[in-house]
Scaffold this motif. Structure first.
Motif, mmCIF file in Angstrom:
data_model
loop_
_atom_site.group_PDB
_atom_site.id
_atom_site.type_symbol
_atom_site.label_atom_id
_atom_site.label_comp_id
_atom_site.label_asym_id
_atom_site.label_seq_id
_atom_site.Cartn_x
_atom_site.Cartn_y
_atom_site.Cartn_z
ATOM 1 N N ASN A 104 13.230 -6.718 -13.618
ATOM 2 C CA ASN A 104 12.232 -7.453 -12.846
ATOM 3 C C ASN A 104 11.014 -6.546 -12.620
ATOM 4 O O ASN A 104 11.111 -5.318 -12.731
ATOM 5 N N PHE A 105 9.902 -7.175 -12.292
ATOM 6 C CA PHE A 105 8.660 -6.421 -12.205
ATOM 7 C C PHE A 105 8.606 -5.542 -10.956
ATOM 8 O O PHE A 105 7.916 -4.517 -10.942
ATOM 9 N N THR A 106 9.312 -5.916 -9.931
ATOM 10 C CA THR A 106 9.337 -5.110 -8.710
ATOM 11 C C THR A 106 9.861 -3.706 -8.996
ATOM 12 O O THR A 106 9.376 -2.718 -8.434
ATOM 13 N N LEU A 126 9.529 -2.070 -11.818
ATOM 14 C CA LEU A 126 8.460 -1.346 -12.501
ATOM 15 C C LEU A 126 7.434 -0.829 -11.506
ATOM 16 O O LEU A 126 7.011 0.329 -11.572
ATOM 17 N N LEU A 151 9.887 -7.128 -19.802
ATOM 18 C CA LEU A 151 11.132 -7.059 -19.031
ATOM 19 C C LEU A 151 12.337 -7.389 -19.902
ATOM 20 O O LEU A 151 12.264 -8.181 -20.837
ATOM 21 N N TRP A 209 7.477 -13.559 -13.377
ATOM 22 C CA TRP A 209 7.352 -12.235 -12.763
ATOM 23 C C TRP A 209 5.918 -11.878 -12.412
ATOM 24 O O TRP A 209 5.682 -10.945 -11.635
ATOM 25 N N SER A 231 3.771 -9.011 -22.787
ATOM 26 C CA SER A 231 4.339 -9.926 -21.796
ATOM 27 C C SER A 231 5.850 -10.090 -21.918
ATOM 28 O O SER A 231 6.471 -10.731 -21.073
ATOM 29 N N ASP A 243 5.002 -11.274 -8.872
ATOM 30 C CA ASP A 243 5.424 -10.035 -8.219
ATOM 31 C C ASP A 243 4.421 -8.897 -8.401
ATOM 32 O O ASP A 243 4.654 -7.789 -7.913
ATOM 33 N N ILE A 244 3.319 -9.160 -9.092
ATOM 34 C CA ILE A 244 2.287 -8.137 -9.263
ATOM 35 C C ILE A 244 1.570 -7.943 -7.930
ATOM 36 O O ILE A 244 1.117 -8.912 -7.310
#
Length: 296
Positions: free
Chosen positions: A130-132, A134, A106, A44, A103, A47-48
């Protein structure tokens, strides 16, 4: 009196509340601090957003093979001294919104904690799969002061726990930052996981020396004592960073956690929905609804 460390937003001279329209157009900067220990599902990170200032602290001697990773002496696998180090290092150049994560933030990612039946549960430090998700939630909020990602630490909703300040761990933190408390009756309600976002002004409300002194103290302790101090941090970060001691629901993601609770049942230290994706959660909710209808 708890919560009296908070400064309320003022209204107009006539007593009315002025709407801040600046938030709608203001371009905010973001910073992300991740504390990594043993988690292997770290895909993930890709995706940052590229314009987010990223720092990853490796606290268990491992690497996620990222340019922003750096080894770090910490309180074992705990995150508190890494968070303090990030605040100190960026103190004079903080982004507007600063996000601090473990870490395993998620759902269904991270270290296995307990077993329920034959399924291994994972730490739940945010309601995101998922990080999206967030990123979207943080950006949609615009300019805000504080946002806790984790679920309630209380078994019953809206029940605060009384922290005994006769023990040193919480008292040391509150003394370091000049927060008020009483020895046996100060109530705190936090959100678990020590994963949160905070505006830079809340960090800058304390001096750099306060953060430095506390970090030095933690790293000088024995392994056992430093872990206990970090555990005290987990339940008090919100208070240290300017929230009322019983954190307001508006500074949490309780609405999203409530949704998950309704899908899959209660809280017993971990949500039973661990390892589920959204489709599975929805299917579980649908099945549960059908069972209830059949019982009528």
């Amino acid at each position: 009196m708890q919560g009296d460390n908070i400064q309320q937003n003022g209204g107009g001279d006539d007593g009315s509340t002025k709407k801040n329209t600046k938030n709608a157009t203001e371009v905010l900067t973001y910073g992300l601090t991740i504390v990594h220990c043993k988690e292997i599902q770290m895909e993930w990170i890709q995706d940052i957003p590229a314009d987010w200032k990223l720092t990853i602290y490796e606290t268990c001697g491992q690497s996620v093979s990222h340019a922003s990773s750096q080894p770090f002496k910490n309180a074992g696998s705990e995150e508190c001294s890494a968070y303090l180090t990030s605040m100190i290092g960026q103190y004079d150049n903080l982004p507007d919104i600063n996000i601090f994560l473990q870490s395993d933030v998620l759902l269904s990612h991270g270290k296995g904690k307990n077993m329920v039946g034959n399924k291994k549960l994972f730490a739940e430090h945010s309601p995101f799969t998922n990080f999206t998700e967030l990123v979207q939630v943080v950006k949609e909020r615009g300019k805000f002061d504080f946002l806790a990602f984790g679920p309630s630490m209380s078994i019953k909703k809206n029940i605060a726990r009384t922290v005994s300040f006769t023990k040193t761990y919480h008292r040391d933190l509150f003394d370091a930052f000049g927060l008020r408390y009483t020895s046996n009756s100060t109530n705190i309600q936090a959100r678990s996981g020590a994963c949160f976002a905070v505006h830079k002004d809340r960090i800058l409300a304390h001096s750099m020396d306060a953060y430095r002194t506390l970090r030095t103290s933690i790293l000088a302790k024995t392994f056992r004592e430093s872990k206990r101090q970090c555990s005290a941090f987990e339940s008090t970060w919100h208070a240290i960073l300017g929230e009322e001691y019983i954190i307001p629901r508006s500074s949490t993601l309780d609405d999203r956690w409530d949704e998950l609770r309704n899908f899959v049942g209660g809280w017993n230290g971990n949500f039973k929905m661990a390892m589920m994706n959204k489709t599975q959660v929805a299917e579980g909710h649908q099945s549960d609804t059908t069972r209830k209808s059949n019982r009528r």
